[in-house]
Design a protein around this motif. Structure first.
Motif, PDB file in Angstrom:
ATOM      1  N   ASP A 224      -9.932  -2.144   7.254  1.00 33.35           N
ATOM      2  CA  ASP A 224      -9.692  -3.572   7.068  1.00 33.35           C
ATOM      3  C   ASP A 224      -9.211  -3.822   5.637  1.00 33.35           C
ATOM      4  O   ASP A 224      -9.917  -3.508   4.677  1.00 33.35           O
ATOM      5  N   SER A 225      -8.020  -4.391   5.499  1.00 34.69           N
ATOM      6  CA  SER A 225      -7.440  -4.583   4.167  1.00 34.69           C
ATOM      7  C   SER A 225      -7.832  -5.926   3.538  1.00 34.69           C
ATOM      8  O   SER A 225      -7.499  -6.184   2.377  1.00 34.69           O
TER       9      SER A 225
ATOM     10  N   THR B 252       0.835  -1.207   0.000  1.00 30.41           N
ATOM     11  CA  THR B 252       0.000   0.000   0.000  1.00 30.41           C
ATOM     12  C   THR B 252       0.869   1.257   0.000  1.00 30.41           C
ATOM     13  O   THR B 252       0.604   2.215  -0.737  1.00 30.41           O
ATOM     14  N   SER B 253       1.913   1.265   0.833  1.00 30.18           N
ATOM     15  CA  SER B 253       2.818   2.419   0.870  1.00 30.18           C
ATOM     16  C   SER B 253       3.424   2.679  -0.501  1.00 30.18           C
ATOM     17  O   SER B 253       3.488   3.827  -0.965  1.00 30.18           O
TER      18      SER B 253
ATOM     19  N   PHE C 278     -13.276  17.527 -12.158  1.00 29.98           N
ATOM     20  CA  PHE C 278     -13.657  16.481 -11.210  1.00 29.98           C
ATOM     21  C   PHE C 278     -13.454  15.106 -11.841  1.00 29.98           C
ATOM     22  O   PHE C 278     -13.859  14.883 -12.979  1.00 29.98           O
ATOM     23  N   PHE C 279     -12.836  14.214 -11.081  1.00 31.34           N
ATOM     24  CA  PHE C 279     -12.736  12.812 -11.496  1.00 31.34           C
ATOM     25  C   PHE C 279     -13.696  12.030 -10.612  1.00 31.34           C
ATOM     26  O   PHE C 279     -13.423  11.829  -9.430  1.00 31.34           O
ATOM     27  N   VAL C 280     -14.809  11.636 -11.178  1.00 32.97           N
ATOM     28  CA  VAL C 280     -15.877  11.035 -10.375  1.00 32.97           C
ATOM     29  C   VAL C 280     -16.011   9.558 -10.705  1.00 32.97           C
ATOM     30  O   VAL C 280     -16.064   9.174 -11.875  1.00 32.97           O
ATOM     31  N   SER C 281     -16.086   8.755  -9.661  1.00 31.42           N
ATOM     32  CA  SER C 281     -16.126   7.317  -9.868  1.00 31.42           C
ATOM     33  C   SER C 281     -16.875   6.652  -8.722  1.00 31.42           C
ATOM     34  O   SER C 281     -16.918   7.181  -7.610  1.00 31.42           O
ATOM     35  N   ASP C 282     -17.454   5.491  -8.995  1.00 28.83           N
ATOM     36  CA  ASP C 282     -18.040   4.721  -7.891  1.00 28.83           C
ATOM     37  C   ASP C 282     -16.983   3.830  -7.254  1.00 28.83           C
ATOM     38  O   ASP C 282     -17.233   3.196  -6.242  1.00 28.83           O
ATOM     39  N   GLY C 283     -15.792   3.793  -7.858  1.00 31.37           N
ATOM     40  CA  GLY C 283     -14.691   3.016  -7.290  1.00 31.37           C
ATOM     41  C   GLY C 283     -13.543   3.922  -6.891  1.00 31.37           C
ATOM     42  O   GLY C 283     -13.757   5.005  -6.355  1.00 31.37           O
ATOM     43  N   THR C 284     -12.324   3.489  -7.205  1.00 27.33           N
ATOM     44  CA  THR C 284     -11.151   4.249  -6.771  1.00 27.33           C
ATOM     45  C   THR C 284     -10.932   5.537  -7.558  1.00 27.33           C
ATOM     46  O   THR C 284     -10.220   6.429  -7.108  1.00 27.33           O
TER      47      THR C 284
ATOM     48  N   SER D 130      -8.161  -4.272  -2.571  1.00 30.08           N
ATOM     49  CA  SER D 130      -6.920  -4.145  -3.327  1.00 30.08           C
ATOM     50  C   SER D 130      -6.134  -2.944  -2.813  1.00 30.08           C
ATOM     51  O   SER D 130      -6.684  -2.063  -2.144  1.00 30.08           O
ATOM     52  N   ILE D 131      -4.845  -2.899  -3.150  1.00 25.26           N
ATOM     53  CA  ILE D 131      -4.047  -1.740  -2.734  1.00 25.26           C
ATOM     54  C   ILE D 131      -4.571  -0.457  -3.376  1.00 25.26           C
ATOM     55  O   ILE D 131      -4.438   0.617  -2.801  1.00 25.26           O
ATOM     56  N   GLU D 132      -5.200  -0.557  -4.526  1.00 30.24           N
ATOM     57  CA  GLU D 132      -5.809   0.611  -5.153  1.00 30.24           C
ATOM     58  C   GLU D 132      -6.935   1.160  -4.277  1.00 30.24           C
ATOM     59  O   GLU D 132      -7.045   2.369  -4.057  1.00 30.24           O
ATOM     60  N   GLU D 133      -7.784   0.262  -3.808  1.00 28.08           N
ATOM     61  CA  GLU D 133      -8.914   0.690  -2.972  1.00 28.08           C
ATOM     62  C   GLU D 133      -8.435   1.252  -1.637  1.00 28.08           C
ATOM     63  O   GLU D 133      -8.916   2.285  -1.183  1.00 28.08           O
ATOM     64  N   ILE D 134      -7.513   0.538  -1.007  1.00 25.68           N
ATOM     65  CA  ILE D 134      -7.011   0.995   0.291  1.00 25.68           C
ATOM     66  C   ILE D 134      -6.386   2.379   0.135  1.00 25.68           C
ATOM     67  O   ILE D 134      -6.640   3.291   0.934  1.00 25.68           O
ATOM     68  N   SER D 135      -5.597   2.559  -0.920  1.00 25.11           N
ATOM     69  CA  SER D 135      -4.924   3.841  -1.126  1.00 25.11           C
ATOM     70  C   SER D 135      -5.932   4.966  -1.361  1.00 25.11           C
ATOM     71  O   SER D 135      -5.776   6.069  -0.826  1.00 25.11           O
TER      72      SER D 135
END
Lengths: 276, 276
Positions: free
Chosen positions: A252-253, A165-166, B10-16, A257-262
């Motif tokens: 909670d990881s 993640t870092s 704006f970068f808008v998303s339902d995810g990351t 994914s690391i994309e989501e956590i970040s």
């Protein structure tokens, strides 16, 4: 047989192809029951290369017995025309949006080939490289030096996802992300390790389910106390208590994914930047 | 004054939001003379959040005195509608391409929110995390262990760009990228270091101009022999000779981003994967 039923997808770009691939993957993820054979075609920055690419597309079409899909970020008219002459389903990312953007902004686009070229001189890029170096030098609590320069300090038990993640935060967003393990000794002393107390506002915690943690640790040290479910559960419980007591936000990881956590961490922490 | 002339994006998303940002950045890079204020709006996965986001868009519009730009990867009709009710210039990545893709593929898209959700369970994702761990364990020649599992081994003098490139290859493409420094002792012995001889087909070299190398090393160790232009030039020359003699393909990293270098390396090396 299986390969015959798959369509071939081409990601075509005059640069690295990352944009074409990223959007292509996102769109194709909306069709989880379809199988695709993926081909990268980066650096298509001349008509010759475009004609080569068109040949490959026609060949895939014949082989598959189905029209290939093409995700393109090409900007040169002649290279785009060369691909249009294949029968592929053409998703033209730039052509579709650049015209309306030119009208909206009231200026012509530069139609510059290879947008990533020259990026190495940009301030954003330098910041990302600097962040990667910082993150590597501050992985796993190896150094307290210049910890005040960090944008965020991830904490959590060993193997809770801090390191990848870092690195993702540094590489994708130019965030200087240190990380520090919480170890049994810290729980015994009932104190945050090292210099962390001084930087409490920068701390962000990662947690994980005991099952998943035990599974990850088993791969590292099979049948160890370290990896046992009982020990994992105890460490996680102690870490959670410590984070709650210190007012450290955590996440909670396990299924992320690391994309989501970040992206979640970026939302939580403002880094003193003007707008995010 | 300056902030007034900038448009807000704006970068808008339902995810990351990574897809929206990646394509947005690529498109905006075609307008280098325009300045933009960038706002991320990830995880907009409910009507409430979309209405919130729409409020922020209207506020930016009033503040800037200009229509904001919105790059959206939203897939839910009600959230998209909420943004359409602002006066922003709306770049609708999914809406634009999903319909034609459904027709082409002959299946309905799932309209799944948060495409990155669930990614953590995928094989691709596991391979990327495994590659990151491998790359960290094989940074800077720290270990020969399992070197046979690497997909590529980068070589080059100290500070030629091996580490960030290795990490990018691992993180973006799931490539197990080891890296090994070429140091003065190797040039004296006139031999590749460590176990590298055994894995010559996996080697890929990075080089850099003496000026740039000296500049980078000066930041690390000012006024050292290590950083002197003369020494940098000599090391680079010796490394180049060694790579040429051993038949190792190499690339100048000086003006290239890690994205570009990685894409070039991927083109050179096939990794035994079916198609790339």
């Amino acid at each position: 047989m299986e390969s015959k039923s798959r369509r071939t997808v081409f990601f075509v770009s005059d640069g690295t192809g990352i944009t074409a691939e990223t959007l292509g993957h996102s769109l194709l993820a909306q069709f989880p029951d379809c199988e695709f054979r993926q081909v990268r075609a980066p650096f298509v920055d001349s008509l010759d290369k475009a004609l080569d690419c068109a040949r490959n597309i026609r060949e895939a079409s014949r082989r598959d017995g189905q029209r290939p899909l093409v995700f393109s970020t090409l900007v040169q008219a002649d290279t785009i025309a060369a691909l249009h002459e294949t029968e592929a389903h053409f998703v033209d990312l730039f052509g579709t949006f650049i015209g309306p953007l030119e009208l909206e902004l009231g200026v012509k686009s530069t139609h510059t080939v290879g947008r990533f070229h020259g990026i190495a001189e940009s301030e954003d890029y330098k910041q990302r490289i600097e962040a990667i170096n910082f993150t590597l030098a501050h992985d796993d609590g190896i150094s307290d030096k210049n910890l005040e320069d960090s944008n965020v300090i991830l904490v959590g038990v060993s193997r809770s996802g801090k390191t990848p993640t870092s690195l993702y935060l540094a590489m994708q967003y130019g965030v200087k992300a240190a990380n520090y393990p919480l170890i049994p000794e810290d729980f015994e002393r009932n104190k945050l390790p090292g210099e962390l107390q001084r930087y409490r506002s920068k701390l962000f915690g990662l947690t994980i389910t005991p099952d998943r943690l035990s599974q990850i640790r088993q791969e590292r040290r099979p049948n160890s106390k370290y990896a046992s479910l009982e020990n994992c559960a105890a460490e996680l419980e102690a870490a959670k208590k410590m984070m709650q007591r210190e007012g450290i936000p955590f996440l909670d990881s396990t299924a992320r994914s690391i994309e989501e956590i970040s992206a979640k961490i970026l939302q939580e922490i403002r880094f003193g930047k003007p707008v995010y």
